[in-house]
Design an enzyme around this catalytic site. Structure first.
Site, PDB file in Angstrom:
ATOM      1  CD  GLN A  36      -3.008  -1.153   2.358  1.00  0.00           C
ATOM      2  OE1 GLN A  36      -2.663  -1.461   3.316  1.00  0.00           O
ATOM      3  NE2 GLN A  36      -3.913  -0.481   2.323  1.00  0.00           N
ATOM      4  CG  HIS A  56       1.151  -4.626 -13.579  1.00  0.00           C
ATOM      5  ND1 HIS A  56       2.082  -4.906 -12.715  1.00  0.00           N
ATOM      6  CD2 HIS A  56       0.977  -3.194 -13.161  1.00  0.00           C
ATOM      7  CE1 HIS A  56       2.901  -4.012 -12.273  1.00  0.00           C
ATOM      8  NE2 HIS A  56       2.160  -2.845 -12.479  1.00  0.00           N
ATOM      9  CG  ASP A  69       2.991  -0.171 -11.035  1.00  0.00           C
ATOM     10  OD1 ASP A  69       2.777  -1.147 -10.324  1.00  0.00           O
ATOM     11  OD2 ASP A  69       2.954   0.074 -12.174  1.00  0.00           O
ATOM     12  NE  ARG A  94       0.172  -4.608  11.773  1.00  0.00           N
ATOM     13  CZ  ARG A  94      -1.284  -4.874  11.237  1.00  0.00           C
ATOM     14  NH1 ARG A  94      -2.114  -4.147  11.121  1.00  0.00           N
ATOM     15  NH2 ARG A  94      -1.247  -5.999  10.466  1.00  0.00           N
ATOM     16  CG  HIS A 139      -0.836  -6.258   5.318  1.00  0.00           C
ATOM     17  ND1 HIS A 139      -0.836  -5.243   6.705  1.00  0.00           N
ATOM     18  CD2 HIS A 139      -2.053  -5.555   4.677  1.00  0.00           C
ATOM     19  CE1 HIS A 139      -1.976  -4.723   6.554  1.00  0.00           C
ATOM     20  NE2 HIS A 139      -2.792  -4.834   5.283  1.00  0.00           N
ATOM     21  CG  ASN A 183      -3.399  -7.232   7.985  1.00  0.00           C
ATOM     22  OD1 ASN A 183      -3.687  -6.727   9.058  1.00  0.00           O
ATOM     23  ND2 ASN A 183      -4.092  -7.027   6.859  1.00  0.00           N
ATOM     24  CD  GLU A 184      -8.176  -6.868   8.215  1.00  0.00           C
ATOM     25  OE1 GLU A 184      -8.651  -7.110   6.700  1.00  0.00           O
ATOM     26  OE2 GLU A 184      -8.486  -5.954   8.584  1.00  0.00           O
ATOM     27  CG  ASN A 323      -6.561  -5.442  11.672  1.00  0.00           C
ATOM     28  OD1 ASN A 323      -5.612  -5.195  12.609  1.00  0.00           O
ATOM     29  ND2 ASN A 323      -5.979  -5.759  10.439  1.00  0.00           N
ATOM     30  CE1 TYR A 325      -9.731   0.666   9.482  1.00  0.00           C
ATOM     31  CE2 TYR A 325      -9.682  -1.748   9.846  1.00  0.00           C
ATOM     32  CZ  TYR A 325      -9.141  -0.473   9.572  1.00  0.00           C
ATOM     33  OH  TYR A 325      -7.457  -0.550   9.299  1.00  0.00           O
ATOM     34  CD  GLU A 393      -5.102  -2.680   9.785  1.00  0.00           C
ATOM     35  OE1 GLU A 393      -6.134  -2.267   9.316  1.00  0.00           O
ATOM     36  OE2 GLU A 393      -4.327  -3.500   9.232  1.00  0.00           O
TER      37      GLU A 393
HETATM   38  C1  NOJ Z   1      -7.648  -3.486   6.895  1.00  0.00           C
HETATM   39  C2  NOJ Z   1      -6.194  -3.714   6.164  1.00  0.00           C
HETATM   40  O1  NOJ Z   1      -5.393  -4.705   6.805  1.00  0.00           O
HETATM   41  C3  NOJ Z   1      -5.590  -2.739   5.542  1.00  0.00           C
HETATM   42  O2  NOJ Z   1      -4.691  -3.035   4.323  1.00  0.00           O
HETATM   43  C4  NOJ Z   1      -6.812  -1.669   4.633  1.00  0.00           C
HETATM   44  O3  NOJ Z   1      -6.099  -0.751   4.064  1.00  0.00           O
HETATM   45  C5  NOJ Z   1      -7.554  -1.199   5.822  1.00  0.00           C
HETATM   46  N1  NOJ Z   1      -8.192  -2.511   6.464  1.00  0.00           N
HETATM   47  C6  NOJ Z   1      -8.999  -0.379   5.528  1.00  0.00           C
HETATM   48  O4  NOJ Z   1      -9.474  -1.007   4.652  1.00  0.00           O
END
Ligand code: NOJ
Length: 494
Positions: A36, A56, A69, A94, A139, A183-184, A323, A325, A393
């Site tokens: 990212q 791509h 990229d 992190r 990740h 991750n997740e 994580n 949200y 997160e």
């Molecule tokens: C979870 C992910 O780990 C992360 O890569 C993502 O950008 C965020 N949530 C937000 O969607």
């Protein structure tokens, strides 16, 4: 007012103040991930990842047809990022290692010296600034070569990942005290095999469930490698970061379906690791066995663990990485109503909805419900006991460049308030909090249309300039004072 009354008022005020103070030792950080932010997708001998291949070969997959990229160009501008972390006074940062940047072809017979130098420099740079590195091994950017060999559906990946983890520990564990393996896992399997994330395959009936088993075992093997070969020397801690939303029943009649949906979407990833008994959540295991039978499969689509695998997984953690949200209400699909085939609750016949008053961030899935985080923290404690929880997160997306981001600032304030209540009122052992994200970055299929940064990035400029948002100043003030102030009254100088 008499003196006694003044003293009384002051006492109440200081109690309130004390109530708003994070416990000593509570740590604040911010997070990013390699694909990212880094860019430099093909510099030096870096190998191709499944995300490189996806953006791509299938540019339509990404909402704005963009890619990573160059992204934030953190491969070159990493010192800028570290400066920002330091400017906010954070305890830890992190970030993730890109597997194909370190091992270009996935296997440890070839270690990239440039990859090794890059991550070494980031780790040393953080430590020199008094910031602890928290390193994620995976990740989502699998070496494409391993995908071509079946990726997470091939059982051999368990050992491939353990070997990659061993290489990373051997190179960096002398300077990294906290590790996240995967991750997740839920996004890796349910996203990757529901066509939402790379590799963009659609096979949630079988592929996602094979992936679930192997991703969990890969984590557990890496945990044991660290325990046996590195922990005695360095004493660090390791876990996995789970994505979990808060799910509540829509009506009293929806309690049972809510429990099953939680087990299917979250418990499938947490129960084998954190529960006392280990293995799949029993109710889910029964449900999947019955359903698979009805569908004519010779055995459950949820692949069984051997007794040894159950033992390997059980207790493979030093803390609970979370994580979080958003929230949803869950209801059973009505008679004749078929939940959209690809929707997340479809497997168990559940429909997921948001309450109308929950505001939506730029990411349409992100509905704001601060109480959700407290409820979820309490539930984790109820399910798995007094486990140490690191929030790995939490964050909010908007769409543009604006530095005055009051929505994000309020999200952080309101969610942190609930985290603090979980600690002070419910005695949940939350030991740290990580803001997602340090800076705007490539938000997977949403490209650059959803921005999560405490710092904005101008992606139209080749220099990718960063600028602190109001939320960065607010977060810095909380991290420094360790006290949660009302957003509008606090001095917000970073
Ligand atoms: C979870 C992910 O780990 C992360 O890569 C993502 O950008 C965020 N949530 C937000 O969607």
């Amino acid at each position: 007012m008499c003196l006694l009354a003044v003293a009384g008022v002051l006492a109440v005020a200081s109690e309130r103040e004390a109530g708003q103070r994070f416990p000593a030792g509570f740590r604040f950080g911010a997070a990013t991930s390699a694909y990212q932010i880094e860019g430099g997708w093909n510099v030096s001998d870096k190998g191709e990842s499944i995300w490189d291949r996806m953006v791509h070969s299938r540019p339509d997959y990404i909402y704005d047809r963009s890619n990573g990229d160059v992204a934030c160009d953190s491969y070159h501008l990493w010192e800028e990022d570290l400066r920002m972390v330091q400017e906010m006074g954070l305890d830890f940062y992190r970030f993730s290692i890109s597997w194909p940047r370190l091992l270009p072809y996935g296997f440890s017979n070839q270690i990239s010296q440039d990859g090794r130098r890059y991550y070494s420099a980031v780790i040393d740079g953080l430590r020199a600034r008094g910031v602890a590195p928290v390193v994620t091994l995976y990740h989502w950017d699998l070496p494409q070569r391993l995908q071509d060999l079946g990726g997470w559906t091939n059982p051999l990946i368990v050992e491939w990942f353990a070997e990659y983890a061993r290489t990373a520990f051997a190179l960096f564990a002398d300077r990294v005290g906290t590790w996240i393996t995967i991750n997740e896992p839920g996004s890796v399997c349910d996203g990757g095999y529901r066509g939402l994330l790379a590799p963009g395959l659609v096979d949630h009936e079988v592929g996602a469930l094979l992936c679930t088993k192997h991703v969990l075992l890969a984590h557990a093997r890496a945990y044991r490698v660290y325990q046996e070969e590195f922990k005695p020397k360095y004493g660090g801690e390791l876990s996995i970061a789970h994505q979990e939303s808060w799910f509540e029943p829509k009506t009293d009649q929806d309690l049972e379906i809510t429990l099953l949906t939680r087990e299917y979407l979250f418990g499938r990833y947490t129960h084998p690791i954190f529960s006392a008994g280990g293995g799949w959540p029993p109710a889910l295991e029964r449900y999947m066995a019955d359903k698979s039978k009805r569908e004519g499969y010779p055995r459950s689509r949820l692949p069984a663990f051997t007794p040894d695998e159950i033992q390997l997984l059980k207790g493979s953690f030093d803390f609970y990485g979370l994580n979080h949200y958003t929230s949803r209400v869950v209801r059973a699909a009505a008679a004749g109503e078929r939940p959209a085939y690809m929707s997340r609750g479809a497997e168990v016949g559940a429909v997921l909805e948001a309450r109308p008053h929950w505001e939506t961030a730029a990411s349409s899935w992100l509905k704001v419900n601060p109480e959700g985080v407290r409820n979820l923290l309490k539930l984790i404690k109820q399910q798995y006991g007094d486990v140490k929880i690191l929030i790995t997160e939490n964050g909010y997306s908007d769409t543009g460049h604006q530095l005055d981001d009051s929505d994000r600032l309020n999200y952080y304030k309101d969610y942190l308030e609930q985290v603090l209540l979980a600690i002070t009122e419910d005695a949940v052992r939350v030991v740290g909090y990580t803001a997602w994200s340090l800076l705007d970055n490539f938000e997977w299929a949403a490209g650059y249309t959803s921005r999560f940064g405490l710092y904005s990035v101008d992606f139209s400029s080749p220099r990718r300039p960063r600028a602190a948002r109001a939320s960065a100043r607010y977060y810095a003030s909380v991290a420094r004072a360790r006290v949660l102030h009302a957003a509008h009254t606090h001095n917000t100088t970073a």
